[in-house]
Design a protein around this motif. Structure first.
Motif, PDB file in Angstrom:
ATOM      1  N   GLY A 278       0.782  -1.228   0.000  1.00  0.00           N
ATOM      2  CA  GLY A 278       0.000   0.000   0.000  1.00  0.00           C
ATOM      3  C   GLY A 278       0.808   1.269   0.000  1.00  0.00           C
ATOM      4  N   GLY A 279       2.120   1.176   0.196  1.00  0.00           N
ATOM      5  CA  GLY A 279       2.960   2.353   0.105  1.00  0.00           C
ATOM      6  C   GLY A 279       2.918   3.222   1.348  1.00  0.00           C
ATOM      7  N   TYR A 280       3.134   4.511   1.161  1.00  0.00           N
ATOM      8  CA  TYR A 280       3.203   5.428   2.302  1.00  0.00           C
ATOM      9  C   TYR A 280       1.845   5.478   3.006  1.00  0.00           C
ATOM     10  CZ  TYR A 280       7.789   6.832   0.740  1.00  0.00           C
ATOM     11  OH  TYR A 280       9.130   6.823   0.397  1.00  0.00           O
ATOM     12  N   THR A 281       1.917   5.423   4.337  1.00  0.00           N
ATOM     13  CA  THR A 281       0.740   5.204   5.174  1.00  0.00           C
ATOM     14  C   THR A 281       0.689   6.220   6.299  1.00  0.00           C
ATOM     15  OG1 THR A 281       0.882   2.821   4.717  1.00  0.00           O
ATOM     16  CG2 THR A 281      -0.433   3.488   6.623  1.00  0.00           C
ATOM     17  N   LEU A 282      -0.500   6.736   6.538  1.00  0.00           N
ATOM     18  CA  LEU A 282      -0.725   7.576   7.700  1.00  0.00           C
ATOM     19  C   LEU A 282      -1.060   6.654   8.866  1.00  0.00           C
ATOM     20  CD1 LEU A 282      -3.027  10.754   7.784  1.00  0.00           C
ATOM     21  CD2 LEU A 282      -2.763   9.222   9.726  1.00  0.00           C
ATOM     22  N   MET A 283      -0.171   6.609   9.858  1.00  0.00           N
ATOM     23  CA  MET A 283      -0.392   5.786  11.045  1.00  0.00           C
ATOM     24  C   MET A 283      -1.152   6.633  12.064  1.00  0.00           C
ATOM     25  SD  MET A 283       0.985   3.028  10.003  1.00  0.00           S
ATOM     26  CE  MET A 283       0.770   2.106  11.517  1.00  0.00           C
ATOM     27  N   ALA A 284      -2.451   6.413  12.122  1.00  0.00           N
ATOM     28  CA  ALA A 284      -3.343   7.342  12.823  1.00  0.00           C
ATOM     29  C   ALA A 284      -3.296   7.162  14.337  1.00  0.00           C
ATOM     30  CB  ALA A 284      -4.767   7.168  12.324  1.00  0.00           C
ATOM     31  N   SER A 285      -2.882   8.211  15.034  1.00  0.00           N
ATOM     32  CA  SER A 285      -3.074   8.264  16.476  1.00  0.00           C
ATOM     33  C   SER A 285      -4.381   8.986  16.806  1.00  0.00           C
ATOM     34  CB  SER A 285      -1.892   8.973  17.140  1.00  0.00           C
ATOM     35  OG  SER A 285      -1.690  10.257  16.569  1.00  0.00           O
ATOM     36  N   VAL A 286      -4.900   9.729  15.820  1.00  0.00           N
ATOM     37  CA  VAL A 286      -6.235  10.326  15.880  1.00  0.00           C
ATOM     38  C   VAL A 286      -6.972   9.844  14.641  1.00  0.00           C
ATOM     39  CG1 VAL A 286      -7.574  12.455  15.890  1.00  0.00           C
ATOM     40  CG2 VAL A 286      -5.372  12.360  17.103  1.00  0.00           C
ATOM     41  N   LEU A 287      -8.080   9.138  14.843  1.00  0.00           N
ATOM     42  CA  LEU A 287      -8.805   8.526  13.724  1.00  0.00           C
ATOM     43  C   LEU A 287     -10.231   9.046  13.697  1.00  0.00           C
ATOM     44  CD1 LEU A 287      -8.711   6.397  11.431  1.00  0.00           C
ATOM     45  CD2 LEU A 287      -9.457   4.695  13.112  1.00  0.00           C
ATOM     46  N   GLY A 288     -10.620   9.597  12.551  1.00  0.00           N
ATOM     47  CA  GLY A 288     -11.968  10.117  12.408  1.00  0.00           C
ATOM     48  C   GLY A 288     -13.031   9.035  12.418  1.00  0.00           C
ATOM     49  N   GLU A 289     -14.274   9.447  12.326  1.00  0.00           N
ATOM     50  CA  GLU A 289     -15.403   8.530  12.313  1.00  0.00           C
ATOM     51  C   GLU A 289     -15.856   8.287  10.874  1.00  0.00           C
ATOM     52  OE1 GLU A 289     -16.724   6.977  14.866  1.00  0.00           O
ATOM     53  OE2 GLU A 289     -15.563   8.000  16.445  1.00  0.00           O
ATOM     54  N   VAL A 290     -16.239   7.050  10.582  1.00  0.00           N
ATOM     55  CA  VAL A 290     -16.729   6.714   9.248  1.00  0.00           C
ATOM     56  C   VAL A 290     -18.208   7.060   9.142  1.00  0.00           C
ATOM     57  CG1 VAL A 290     -17.235   4.827   7.655  1.00  0.00           C
ATOM     58  CG2 VAL A 290     -15.029   4.919   8.824  1.00  0.00           C
ATOM     59  N   LYS A 291     -18.541   7.822   8.111  1.00  0.00           N
ATOM     60  CA  LYS A 291     -19.934   8.141   7.810  1.00  0.00           C
ATOM     61  C   LYS A 291     -20.301   7.474   6.490  1.00  0.00           C
ATOM     62  CE  LYS A 291     -23.075  11.997   6.833  1.00  0.00           C
ATOM     63  NZ  LYS A 291     -23.179  13.471   6.645  1.00  0.00           N
ATOM     64  N   GLY A 292     -21.299   6.601   6.522  1.00  0.00           N
ATOM     65  CA  GLY A 292     -21.694   5.870   5.337  1.00  0.00           C
ATOM     66  C   GLY A 292     -22.390   6.759   4.318  1.00  0.00           C
ATOM     67  N   ASN A 293     -22.243   6.388   3.028  1.00  0.00           N
ATOM     68  CA  ASN A 293     -22.933   7.159   1.985  1.00  0.00           C
ATOM     69  C   ASN A 293     -24.056   6.364   1.349  1.00  0.00           C
ATOM     70  OD1 ASN A 293     -21.691   5.331   0.247  1.00  0.00           O
ATOM     71  ND2 ASN A 293     -21.089   6.882  -1.239  1.00  0.00           N
ATOM     72  N   GLY A 294     -24.358   5.179   1.921  1.00  0.00           N
ATOM     73  CA  GLY A 294     -25.496   4.398   1.447  1.00  0.00           C
ATOM     74  C   GLY A 294     -25.260   3.689   0.128  1.00  0.00           C
ATOM     75  N   LEU A 295     -24.022   3.326  -0.149  1.00  0.00           N
ATOM     76  CA  LEU A 295     -23.729   2.617  -1.398  1.00  0.00           C
ATOM     77  C   LEU A 295     -24.524   1.318  -1.475  1.00  0.00           C
ATOM     78  CD1 LEU A 295     -21.788   2.838  -3.889  1.00  0.00           C
ATOM     79  CD2 LEU A 295     -20.305   1.234  -2.662  1.00  0.00           C
ATOM     80  N   GLU A 296     -25.168   1.091  -2.605  1.00  0.00           N
ATOM     81  CA  GLU A 296     -25.989  -0.103  -2.790  1.00  0.00           C
ATOM     82  C   GLU A 296     -25.394  -1.012  -3.860  1.00  0.00           C
ATOM     83  OE1 GLU A 296     -29.994   1.031  -3.615  1.00  0.00           O
ATOM     84  OE2 GLU A 296     -30.326   1.893  -1.620  1.00  0.00           O
ATOM     85  N   ARG A 297     -25.668  -2.286  -3.718  1.00  0.00           N
ATOM     86  CA  ARG A 297     -25.202  -3.250  -4.709  1.00  0.00           C
ATOM     87  C   ARG A 297     -26.057  -3.129  -5.966  1.00  0.00           C
ATOM     88  NH1 ARG A 297     -21.956  -6.500  -1.270  1.00  0.00           N
ATOM     89  NH2 ARG A 297     -22.679  -6.321   0.878  1.00  0.00           N
ATOM     90  N   GLU A 298     -25.396  -3.219  -7.093  1.00  0.00           N
ATOM     91  CA  GLU A 298     -26.092  -3.035  -8.354  1.00  0.00           C
ATOM     92  C   GLU A 298     -26.894  -4.277  -8.738  1.00  0.00           C
ATOM     93  OE1 GLU A 298     -23.529   0.249 -10.826  1.00  0.00           O
ATOM     94  OE2 GLU A 298     -23.121  -1.861 -11.223  1.00  0.00           O
ATOM     95  N   VAL A 299     -27.927  -4.038  -9.510  1.00  0.00           N
ATOM     96  CA  VAL A 299     -28.770  -5.103 -10.060  1.00  0.00           C
ATOM     97  C   VAL A 299     -28.860  -4.875 -11.562  1.00  0.00           C
ATOM     98  CG1 VAL A 299     -31.073  -6.133 -10.102  1.00  0.00           C
ATOM     99  CG2 VAL A 299     -30.086  -5.320  -7.928  1.00  0.00           C
TER     100      VAL A 299
END
Length: 614
Positions: A278-299
């Motif tokens: 993955g290459g250069y990485t931010l090693m988080a000592s402070v990590l934000g919260e994940v907010k979902g965007n409602g991605l749906e599986r395609e049909v």
């Protein structure tokens, strides 16, 4: 543009001058070196190339602790000099490796560290293509003050990281002077060990099985239609992608689950570290919260009555030892998302005892396919039949003992499979002529299975089908993997794509077979589908489409939709469907149901083509 952070409070500067030992007894990593240490600044250790000019020297450094890694086998802490120099090429951050010793330090501790300068490589330094990490080893340290202000994290935005990845000298870039204002890899190296941050960053990958998140700092860089970042060419790197891992113990905060297109809200910050994955990485000592965007599986839509629907699906090492959950999830995808295609080419079907029976001679996959077809029927789909050829034990690569192969599922209510006897793992299928045109000598059959192009790799499976009186030839493929290729972010530029040679040879064999079919019947209906393990712009695809024998349907999609797999934050193509000129009224769809989701039945998205045979 690269810049130094000039944040150094009077308290920090005063603390750096405190005599060693006044606040705390020294801490130490295992087996500290007792050689005399020379005073050094971090930017002197880091230097202006990827390799430290002080490698092997014993040094003494005064700095402030910015983060700690307190779990795993590579524990330690990061320090940063609050008094940077004026050279944008030299990092002011450094990792102190303590092995399995957990450092009793916290952010804001001012320390004097003695250690030996080393370049850590993940693997044999003589052969690995990964970059190194400059660090201190065999270290001991003393806390001289606590609660100091730490240097401000560099905020990463759309214009922070250069668009160009790196210079390409045709070899190692390790000794080249860093040019952080011009090249992304140089930018990250010039900030190795320093604090960086992102705010409200879009996730361009699902959260991985290895507790990784990938975000983009450049939201307008090759965006996919569904929130990712599309990889569109060797000369079009997505330098906005950044990997994030967590330094927060999972017992305190479980690693978040996320889908592509979600947002990592708030501030995420921590030091920069190079990872060979993955290459250069931010090693988080402070990590934000994940907010979902409602991605749906395609049909996808159902095929019309006069259309033949052919899908391809890599089912990721499916075997009869898998639990009902995996079979049910894959079956649901076939029925609900792919609308029960008439024919499916399957990749990564394993033998009946999966990888557990390495070298035991078991190659049959009948139980695996029986369970899969029953799961499809239970999900409301048709009662599919299957055809496949058992490989020789251990000859087709993949997971050891699994004996992966391709297979066909087909709906006998809609399509007839033409069976011709004489098939086995080593007998090649040939093209014959009869009064109606081209036919196969055996069906199903393997294309030139003894050819050296297929060494330790899956042999293509070809089948002859009849739909409404029209013959259709379907070739199922799973080309050699990219294992052994050098990483895009590695120390050798441009990276060597050594595995490509075998795939180009495989493409030649398949295209030659299709040419044989079309030489007998130029209007033959031919579908070549499967996991080709290569990109639309690769030499592999150029070889398959050379001369106009086949056309790649992926090229018919808008750029923002050209992907079936997500790797290291790049939405990219490994799976393909190609057709001859015979099929009419062609309709093609990549059905995104897996690759972008944390919860997935496979790591690949299936594809489907619908057409009217000529």
């Amino acid at each position: 543009m690269s810049s130094k952070r000039r944040v150094a409070s009077g308290a920090v500067l005063a603390a750096l001058a405190v005599a060693q030992g006044v606040l705390a007894a020294p801490g130490a990593a295992a087996e500290p070196d007792t050689a005399e240490a020379a005073p050094a600044r971090i930017h002197e250790i880091q230097g202006t190339t990827r390799l430290s000019p002080l490698e092997g020297d014993r040094v003494r450094v005064d700095a402030v602790v910015t983060a700690t890694r307190t779990f795993g086998s590579s524990r330690g802490f990061w320090i940063q000099d609050p008094r940077p120099d004026d050279d944008p090429r030299t990092s002011e951050g450094l990792f102190v490796f303590t092995g399995r010793t957990t450092p009793a330090l916290t952010q804001g501790d001012v320390v004097t560290v003695e250690g030996t300068v080393a370049e850590y490589y993940p693997g044999d330094p003589a052969t690995t293509a990964a970059q190194s990490t400059t660090e201190l080893v065999k270290a001991h340290w003393t806390v001289t003050a606590r609660g100091a202000r730490v240097p401000e994290a560099l905020a990463l935005g759309p214009g922070t990281v250069p668009d160009a990845l790196t210079a390409s000298p045709g070899g190692s870039i390790e000794h080249a002077p860093l040019r952080p204002d011009e090249y992304a890899l140089d930018f990250w190296e010039a900030h190795e060990g320093e604090l960086v941050s992102v705010i409200d960053a879009r996730l361009v990958s699902r959260s991985t099985d290895y507790n990784e998140l990938y975000v983009t700092t450049k939201p307008q860089q090759n965006p996919s239609a569904r929130g990712g970042t599309v990889y569109l060419g060797y000369d079009r790197p997505n330098t906005g992608i950044l990997k994030i891992e967590s330094l927060i113990p999972f017992s305190q905060r479980p690693f978040p689950k996320a889908d592509t297109g979600d947002t990592l809200t708030g501030v995420t910050s921590g030091p920069v570290e190079y990872d060979s994955y993955g290459g250069y990485t931010l090693m988080a000592s402070v990590l934000g919260e994940v907010k979902g965007n409602g991605l749906e599986r395609e049909v996808t839509r159902a095929q019309l009555r006069g259309e033949l629907a052919v899908a391809t699906y890599n089912v990721e090492n499916l075997s009869a030892v898998d639990g009902e959950e995996k079979f049910a999830a894959l079956a649901e995808g076939v029925v609900s998302n792919l609308a029960s295609p008439d024919i499916l080419t399957l990749e990564e079907i394993q033998d009946d005892n999966g990888p557990k029976g390495a070298g035991d001679g078991v190659t049959s996959a009948d139980e695996t396919l029986r369970r899969f077809t029953e799961a499809i029927e239970a999900a409301g789909g048709p009662r599919y039949e299957w055809r496949q050829i058992d490989p020789q034990d251990g000859a087709d690569g993949g997971q050891p003992g699994g004996n992966i192969r391709m297979g066909f599922l087909f709906n006998p209510e809609r399509v007839r499979f033409v069976d011709r006897e004489g098939v086995d793992a080593t007998t090649p299928v040939a093209v014959e002529r009869d009064r109606r045109g081209a036919r196969l000598s055996v069906s199903p059959g393997r294309i030139d299975p003894q050819h050296p192009a297929w060494e330790d790799s899956r042999k293509p499976l070809v089948g002859e089908f009849v739909f409404k009186g029209r013959t259709v030839f379907v070739v199922a493929n799973h080309f050699a993997s990219k294992g052994g290729d050098q990483p895009v972010h590695g120390r050798f530029q441009p990276p060597a794509r050594t595995s490509e040679q075998q795939r180009v040879q495989q493409a030649t064999v398949v295209r030659d077979f299709v040419d044989d079919l079309l030489a007998v019947d130029r209007r033959a209906n031919v579908v070549v589908a499967g996991d080709l393990n290569d990109f639309p712009f690769s030499p592999t695809l150029r070889e398959l489409t050379r001369g106009g024998t086949l056309r790649s349907l992926m090229d018919t999609l808008p750029e923002s939709e050209r992907y079936s797999y997500v790797y290291e934050g790049n939405s990219q193509v490994l799976d393909h469907v190609l057709v001859s000129r015979g099929p009419r009224r062609v309709s093609y769809d990549v059905v995104h149901i897996n690759a972008e989701f944390a919860d997935q039945a496979s790591d690949h998205d299936p594809q489907i083509v619908r057409f009217v045979p000529r």
